[in-house]
Structures are given as C-alpha cells and as structure tokens.
Design a protein around this motif. Structure first.
Motif, mmCIF file in Angstrom:
data_model
loop_
_atom_site.group_PDB
_atom_site.id
_atom_site.type_symbol
_atom_site.label_atom_id
_atom_site.label_comp_id
_atom_site.label_asym_id
_atom_site.label_seq_id
_atom_site.Cartn_x
_atom_site.Cartn_y
_atom_site.Cartn_z
ATOM 1 N N MET A 1 0.852 -1.171 0.000
ATOM 2 C CA MET A 1 0.000 0.000 0.000
ATOM 3 C C MET A 1 0.900 1.237 0.000
ATOM 4 S SD MET A 1 -2.875 -1.137 2.794
ATOM 5 C CE MET A 1 -1.845 -2.270 3.722
ATOM 6 N N VAL A 2 0.617 2.127 -0.921
ATOM 7 C CA VAL A 2 1.440 3.327 -1.047
ATOM 8 C C VAL A 2 0.561 4.554 -0.852
ATOM 9 C CG1 VAL A 2 2.986 4.626 -2.538
ATOM 10 C CG2 VAL A 2 2.994 2.131 -2.630
ATOM 11 N N PHE A 3 0.974 5.361 0.090
ATOM 12 C CA PHE A 3 0.281 6.606 0.388
ATOM 13 C C PHE A 3 1.258 7.754 0.183
ATOM 14 C CE2 PHE A 3 -1.564 3.201 2.891
ATOM 15 C CZ PHE A 3 -2.901 3.307 2.553
ATOM 16 N N LYS A 4 0.806 8.966 0.385
ATOM 17 C CA LYS A 4 1.665 10.135 0.158
ATOM 18 C C LYS A 4 2.921 10.090 1.029
ATOM 19 C CE LYS A 4 1.659 15.143 -0.082
ATOM 20 N NZ LYS A 4 0.861 16.364 0.048
ATOM 21 N N HIS A 5 2.774 9.731 2.300
ATOM 22 C CA HIS A 5 3.909 9.744 3.220
ATOM 23 C C HIS A 5 4.325 8.360 3.705
ATOM 24 C CE1 HIS A 5 3.833 14.088 3.525
ATOM 25 N NE2 HIS A 5 2.517 14.000 3.603
ATOM 26 N N ILE A 6 3.405 7.417 3.685
ATOM 27 C CA ILE A 6 3.673 6.094 4.257
ATOM 28 C C ILE A 6 3.575 5.035 3.168
ATOM 29 C CG2 ILE A 6 2.845 4.335 5.880
ATOM 30 C CD1 ILE A 6 1.890 6.580 7.671
ATOM 31 N N ARG A 7 4.548 4.114 3.196
ATOM 32 C CA ARG A 7 4.511 2.953 2.302
ATOM 33 C C ARG A 7 4.537 1.704 3.168
ATOM 34 N NH1 ARG A 7 9.113 0.726 -0.877
ATOM 35 N NH2 ARG A 7 10.193 2.512 -0.010
ATOM 36 N N ILE A 8 3.598 0.803 2.935
ATOM 37 C CA ILE A 8 3.484 -0.435 3.704
ATOM 38 C C ILE A 8 3.599 -1.603 2.742
ATOM 39 C CG2 ILE A 8 2.002 -1.818 5.208
ATOM 40 C CD1 ILE A 8 0.574 0.851 5.958
ATOM 41 N N ASP A 9 4.612 -2.435 2.940
ATOM 42 C CA ASP A 9 4.797 -3.620 2.112
ATOM 43 C C ASP A 9 4.382 -4.835 2.934
ATOM 44 O OD1 ASP A 9 5.700 -5.856 0.709
ATOM 45 O OD2 ASP A 9 7.439 -4.791 -0.077
ATOM 46 N N ASN A 10 3.203 -5.364 2.628
ATOM 47 C CA ASN A 10 2.683 -6.496 3.399
ATOM 48 C C ASN A 10 3.488 -7.774 3.190
ATOM 49 O OD1 ASN A 10 0.511 -5.321 4.828
ATOM 50 N ND2 ASN A 10 -0.678 -5.256 2.951
ATOM 51 N N ARG A 11 4.091 -7.954 2.022
ATOM 52 C CA ARG A 11 4.877 -9.171 1.782
ATOM 53 C C ARG A 11 6.151 -9.192 2.613
ATOM 54 N NH1 ARG A 11 5.127 -9.879 -4.523
ATOM 55 N NH2 ARG A 11 4.484 -7.717 -4.569
ATOM 56 N N SER A 12 6.858 -8.075 2.645
ATOM 57 C CA SER A 12 8.103 -8.026 3.420
ATOM 58 C C SER A 12 7.868 -7.533 4.847
ATOM 59 C CB SER A 12 9.129 -7.123 2.740
ATOM 60 O OG SER A 12 8.706 -5.770 2.756
ATOM 61 N N ARG A 13 6.631 -7.080 5.114
ATOM 62 C CA ARG A 13 6.238 -6.564 6.430
ATOM 63 C C ARG A 13 7.142 -5.391 6.846
ATOM 64 N NH1 ARG A 13 2.359 -9.341 8.851
ATOM 65 N NH2 ARG A 13 2.936 -8.707 10.935
ATOM 66 N N GLN A 14 7.366 -4.490 5.914
ATOM 67 C CA GLN A 14 8.172 -3.308 6.169
ATOM 68 C C GLN A 14 7.332 -2.054 5.979
ATOM 69 O OE1 GLN A 14 11.415 -4.380 3.381
ATOM 70 N NE2 GLN A 14 12.728 -4.030 5.165
ATOM 71 N N VAL A 15 7.725 -1.002 6.706
ATOM 72 C CA VAL A 15 7.032 0.286 6.644
ATOM 73 C C VAL A 15 8.070 1.389 6.479
ATOM 74 C CG1 VAL A 15 5.597 1.922 7.946
ATOM 75 C CG2 VAL A 15 5.154 -0.535 8.117
ATOM 76 N N TRP A 16 7.747 2.371 5.640
ATOM 77 C CA TRP A 16 8.582 3.541 5.467
ATOM 78 C C TRP A 16 7.724 4.785 5.618
ATOM 79 C CZ3 TRP A 16 8.599 -0.745 2.442
ATOM 80 C CH2 TRP A 16 9.793 -1.455 2.330
ATOM 81 N N ASP A 79 -0.044 13.197 12.268
ATOM 82 C CA ASP A 79 -1.169 12.461 12.856
ATOM 83 C C ASP A 79 -1.807 11.568 11.797
ATOM 84 O OD1 ASP A 79 -2.956 11.639 14.760
ATOM 85 O OD2 ASP A 79 -4.294 13.343 14.501
ATOM 86 N N TYR A 80 -1.130 10.443 11.484
ATOM 87 C CA TYR A 80 -1.632 9.514 10.470
ATOM 88 C C TYR A 80 -2.768 8.654 11.019
ATOM 89 C CZ TYR A 80 2.678 10.800 8.126
ATOM 90 O OH TYR A 80 3.695 11.508 7.539
ATOM 91 N N ARG A 90 -8.980 5.968 12.957
ATOM 92 C CA ARG A 90 -9.000 6.091 11.509
ATOM 93 C C ARG A 90 -7.586 6.391 11.006
ATOM 94 N NH1 ARG A 90 -13.338 9.631 10.186
ATOM 95 N NH2 ARG A 90 -12.282 11.109 11.519
ATOM 96 N N PHE A 91 -7.191 5.705 9.948
ATOM 97 C CA PHE A 91 -5.919 5.990 9.269
ATOM 98 C C PHE A 91 -6.191 7.022 8.213
ATOM 99 C CE2 PHE A 91 -2.954 5.354 5.785
ATOM 100 C CZ PHE A 91 -1.736 5.347 6.442
ATOM 101 N N GLN A 92 -5.344 8.034 8.159
ATOM 102 C CA GLN A 92 -5.529 9.079 7.156
ATOM 103 C C GLN A 92 -4.190 9.510 6.583
ATOM 104 O OE1 GLN A 92 -7.968 11.468 9.620
ATOM 105 N NE2 GLN A 92 -6.276 12.596 10.512
ATOM 106 N N ASP A 93 -3.974 9.118 5.367
ATOM 107 C CA ASP A 93 -2.867 9.612 4.555
ATOM 108 C C ASP A 93 -3.376 9.527 3.125
ATOM 109 O OD1 ASP A 93 -0.422 10.611 3.753
ATOM 110 O OD2 ASP A 93 0.696 8.769 4.081
ATOM 111 N N GLU A 94 -2.949 10.433 2.289
ATOM 112 C CA GLU A 94 -3.449 10.484 0.916
ATOM 113 C C GLU A 94 -2.921 9.322 0.100
ATOM 114 O OE1 GLU A 94 -2.855 14.340 -0.894
ATOM 115 O OE2 GLU A 94 -2.765 15.217 1.109
ATOM 116 N N VAL A 95 -3.787 8.746 -0.732
ATOM 117 C CA VAL A 95 -3.377 7.681 -1.634
ATOM 118 C C VAL A 95 -2.656 8.299 -2.810
ATOM 119 C CG1 VAL A 95 -4.205 5.819 -3.130
ATOM 120 C CG2 VAL A 95 -5.365 6.279 -0.982
ATOM 121 N N LEU A 96 -1.590 7.639 -3.243
ATOM 122 C CA LEU A 96 -0.892 8.126 -4.444
ATOM 123 C C LEU A 96 -1.473 7.509 -5.682
ATOM 124 C CD1 LEU A 96 2.877 8.300 -3.498
ATOM 125 C CD2 LEU A 96 1.248 10.129 -3.769
#
Length: 96
Positions: A1-16, A79-80, A90-96
């Motif tokens: 999942m890629v958002f404006k500020h946060i990237r979540i990779d469910n396969r590798s279980r990593q967050v940036w 405040d994501y 609620r999670f709030q970050d813009e979707v890219l």
C-alpha cells in the motif's frame, strides 16, 4: 500500500515514512496494515482486536490504545492515525 507519506509492504512486512524505514513489532505492523487497508473508515477497538488478535481474544480492549500509541510515536509527529472519540480509530494519509 502506497500513500503520500507512508509505504506499507505487506509481503516483506516493512514500513517507510517519507522513505525512512520504521521498525514495528508484529502486532504494531498488523494494526497499522489493518487501519491502512480501511483508510478513511473508523474502526472500533473491537474490530481491530478481531482483525489483529482474532475473535478468541479475551484480554483488555485498551491493549489497542497502547499499541497505537507506540505506532504513533514511531511514525513521527504527523497524525496519520486519528482518534474518533467514543467510536474508534481512523488511518488518514493520501493515496498516491
């Protein structure tokens, strides 16, 4: 999942956050991933417990609050994850 500020990779279980790697525990990752999956929707503690811990969990509901506090601290000042009083989170970050 890629958002404006946060990237979540469910396969590798990593967050940036803004390309900076963030170390989360298994439970923290699962909570963040669940909230991000339902971005913009308010999820109750009960819904989060069922999604992350399973429907057989018999502990304290406030465990969600504790873990979300850790996630918020690790993600930084933005405040994501917002609290909707009396309802949930609620999670709030813009979707890219």
């Amino acid at each position: 999942m890629v958002f404006k500020h946060i990237r979540i990779d469910n396969r590798s279980r990593q967050v940036w956050v803004d390309e900076k790697s963030v170390e989360l525990t298994t439970t923290e990752f699962d909570l963040l991933s669940t909230l991000a999956e339902y971005r913009g929707m308010v999820l109750s503690r009960e819904q989060l417990l069922e999604n992350v811990w399973g429907h057989d969990y018999y502990g304290e509901l406030r465990v969600v609050d504790v873990h979300l506090g850790h996630i918020r601290h690790k993600l930084g000042d933005e405040d994501y994850i917002s609290t909707v009083r009396g309802v949930g989170y609620r999670f709030q970050d813009e979707v890219l």
